[in-house]
Scaffold this active site. Structure first.
Site, PDB file in Angstrom:
ATOM      1  N   CYS A  98       0.809  -1.145  -0.139  1.00  0.00           N
ATOM      2  CA  CYS A  98      -0.081   0.113  -0.198  1.00  0.00           C
ATOM      3  C   CYS A  98       0.792   1.327  -0.011  1.00  0.00           C
ATOM      4  O   CYS A  98       0.419   2.218  -0.645  1.00  0.00           O
ATOM      5  CB  CYS A  98      -0.921  -0.204   1.344  1.00  0.00           C
ATOM      6  SG  CYS A  98      -2.178  -1.309   1.094  1.00  0.00           S
ATOM      7  N   ASP A  99       1.961   1.184   0.766  1.00  0.00           N
ATOM      8  CA  ASP A  99       2.970   2.372   0.643  1.00  0.00           C
ATOM      9  C   ASP A  99       3.415   2.622  -0.465  1.00  0.00           C
ATOM     10  O   ASP A  99       3.612   3.619  -1.322  1.00  0.00           O
ATOM     11  CB  ASP A  99       4.041   2.135   1.727  1.00  0.00           C
ATOM     12  CG  ASP A  99       3.677   2.675   3.065  1.00  0.00           C
ATOM     13  OD1 ASP A  99       2.922   3.839   3.238  1.00  0.00           O
ATOM     14  OD2 ASP A  99       4.116   2.269   4.155  1.00  0.00           O
ATOM     15  N   LEU A 100       3.991   1.451  -1.198  1.00  0.00           N
ATOM     16  CA  LEU A 100       4.803   1.676  -2.540  1.00  0.00           C
ATOM     17  C   LEU A 100       3.834   1.931  -3.684  1.00  0.00           C
ATOM     18  O   LEU A 100       4.152   2.738  -4.530  1.00  0.00           O
ATOM     19  CB  LEU A 100       5.466   0.038  -2.849  1.00  0.00           C
ATOM     20  CG  LEU A 100       6.583  -0.017  -1.705  1.00  0.00           C
ATOM     21  CD1 LEU A 100       6.895  -1.688  -2.013  1.00  0.00           C
ATOM     22  CD2 LEU A 100       7.502   0.734  -1.941  1.00  0.00           C
TER      23      LEU A 100
END
Length: 400
Positions: free
Chosen positions: A169-171
């Site tokens: 989700c961050d990436l």
């Protein structure tokens, strides 16, 4: 040779992963990135570890090349003025503060575009977005993986919820942010106007549930864990071999028929239970059992050689040592060397997009905290004496 984004000036007020991943990609394409860090310790990811290399976080080193570091106390009026002056001359301002935080400092989008820089592309990355009932909640990758449905889909059937092995989700939010910034920049080249760009960890995770959301929209069926198997096509999963596992991608009819010939089971092609993809999906458990029996007769490397020769998409499951030293990775120059100011030679993963006329930019190694304080401030017109005063007043700091 010029880089694609040469001259694009980015002020980066993000930390940890999503934002830094976004700005590293922009920097890899040639953008000039000024990373604003907290004066006391800098980006929180500088303390993620072990491992550390001579006190420097290996995690920080992986996502912060091609950036200059300014360790700045934004809460001090002099620090706030420095940041405002940087934004005034920038093309992009990106931040991942909780929604509303920068508005209190006069650095919300409306303030910036109306009073500081009308051409700014202002990007916000947050856990849940800048609107809605969850807008004020803190967001982390793990929380987003759970709330986006991803953890309910990952793992073996009937098992516990499983986090995806990388912070997806961050990436993904970082990738979407970079895409949005570049789209807004193209628009600005035509209109000379800036705009607000935002994405969230929650939406970035949910956007990857294309099959599972599609199934729900069509049938209201709630997808669950399926191990390595595809939800809509078979056989498309990992199978156990004599010494490990192999991934088989026989996702369409021609590849299925090639697979049957390669394993000496041509009769499977005309068998009613496996006649087409729908039949194979309806009889997936029986099919997997039969195929596992065949694949366990040989080693992974033997099967790869047999199947590739037969035109069947397949591959081994590699660990990190194996992939980082793989011949294909070496040929593509995916592992790169950088000369770090303190550590000397370090290794990174290269930018995974290659351009015919513009190579990846490797201008700068990951910076030490405040490494470029003096350079950045002198570019703004500060004298040596003024910079010294800012240091003595702890408006700017620097790592030892």
């Amino acid at each position: 040779m010029n880089n694609i984004l040469d001259g694009l000036k980015v002020i980066d007020c993000t930390q940890i992963l999503a934002g830094p991943f976004c700005t590293m990609m922009l920097g890899d394409m040639g953008a000039d990135i000024i990373k604003i860090e907290k004066p006391n310790g800098g980006d929180d990811i500088r303390r993620f570890g072990p491992p550390f290399i001579d006190g420097e976080s290996a995690a920080f080193l992986m996502i912060n090349r091609n950036k200059k570091s300014l360790a700045l106390n934004m809460k001090d009026p002099k620090g706030l003025k420095i940041l405002t002056d940087l934004i005034k001359n920038a093309d992009v301002f990106i931040q991942n503060f909780r929604p509303g935080s920068l508005e209190k400092m006069g650095l919300g989008f409306d303030d910036v575009i109306n009073k500081i820089n009308p051409k700014i592309i202002y990007c916000s990355i947050s856990g849940f977005g800048t609107t809605g009932p969850y807008k004020d909640r803190p967001g982390f990758d793990l929380i987003a993986q759970g709330m986006s449905g991803l953890m309910s889909l990952t793992g073996t059937p009937n098992g516990d919820p499983v986090k995806i092995g990388v912070p997806i989700c961050d990436l993904n939010a970082g990738s979407y942010a970079a895409m949005g910034i570049l789209a807004a920049y193209i628009k600005r080249l035509k209109t000379n106007k800036g705009q607000f760009v935002e994405t969230s960890l929650l939406e970035s995770g949910l956007s990857y549930t294309i099959w599972e959301s599609g199934i729900y929209f069509a049938t209201k069926e709630i997808s669950s864990q399926s191990g390595t198997a595809h939800r809509l096509s078979a056989p498309y999963q990992a199978f156990k071999t004599n010494d490990g596992y192999i991934n088989i991608g026989a996702a369409n009819q021609p590849n299925w028929e090639k697979l049957c010939h390669a394993i000496n089971k041509p009769e499977f092609i005309t068998k009613e239970e496996y006649l087409d993809n729908s039949s194979r999906m309806n009889n997936i458990d029986q099919l997997v059992k039969l195929l596992n029996e065949e694949f366990e007769l040989r080693t992974t490397s033997e099967w790869v050689e047999i199947l590739i020769s037969a035109g069947v998409p397949c591959g081994p499951i590699l660990n990190m040592h194996e992939v980082l030293n793989h011949e294909q990775i070496k040929d593509r120059e995916t592992v790169i060397d950088l000369n770090h100011t303190k550590l000397g030679k370090i290794q990174n993963l290269s930018f995974p997009i290659k351009f015919s006329d513009n190579p990846q930019s490797l201008k700068l190694p990951p910076p030490l905290l405040g490494e470029h304080n003096d350079e950045i401030l002198k570019d703004l017109g500060y004298s040596d004496k003024e910079i010294s005063e800012l240091k003595s007043e702890s408006v700017i700091t620097q790592s030892n």
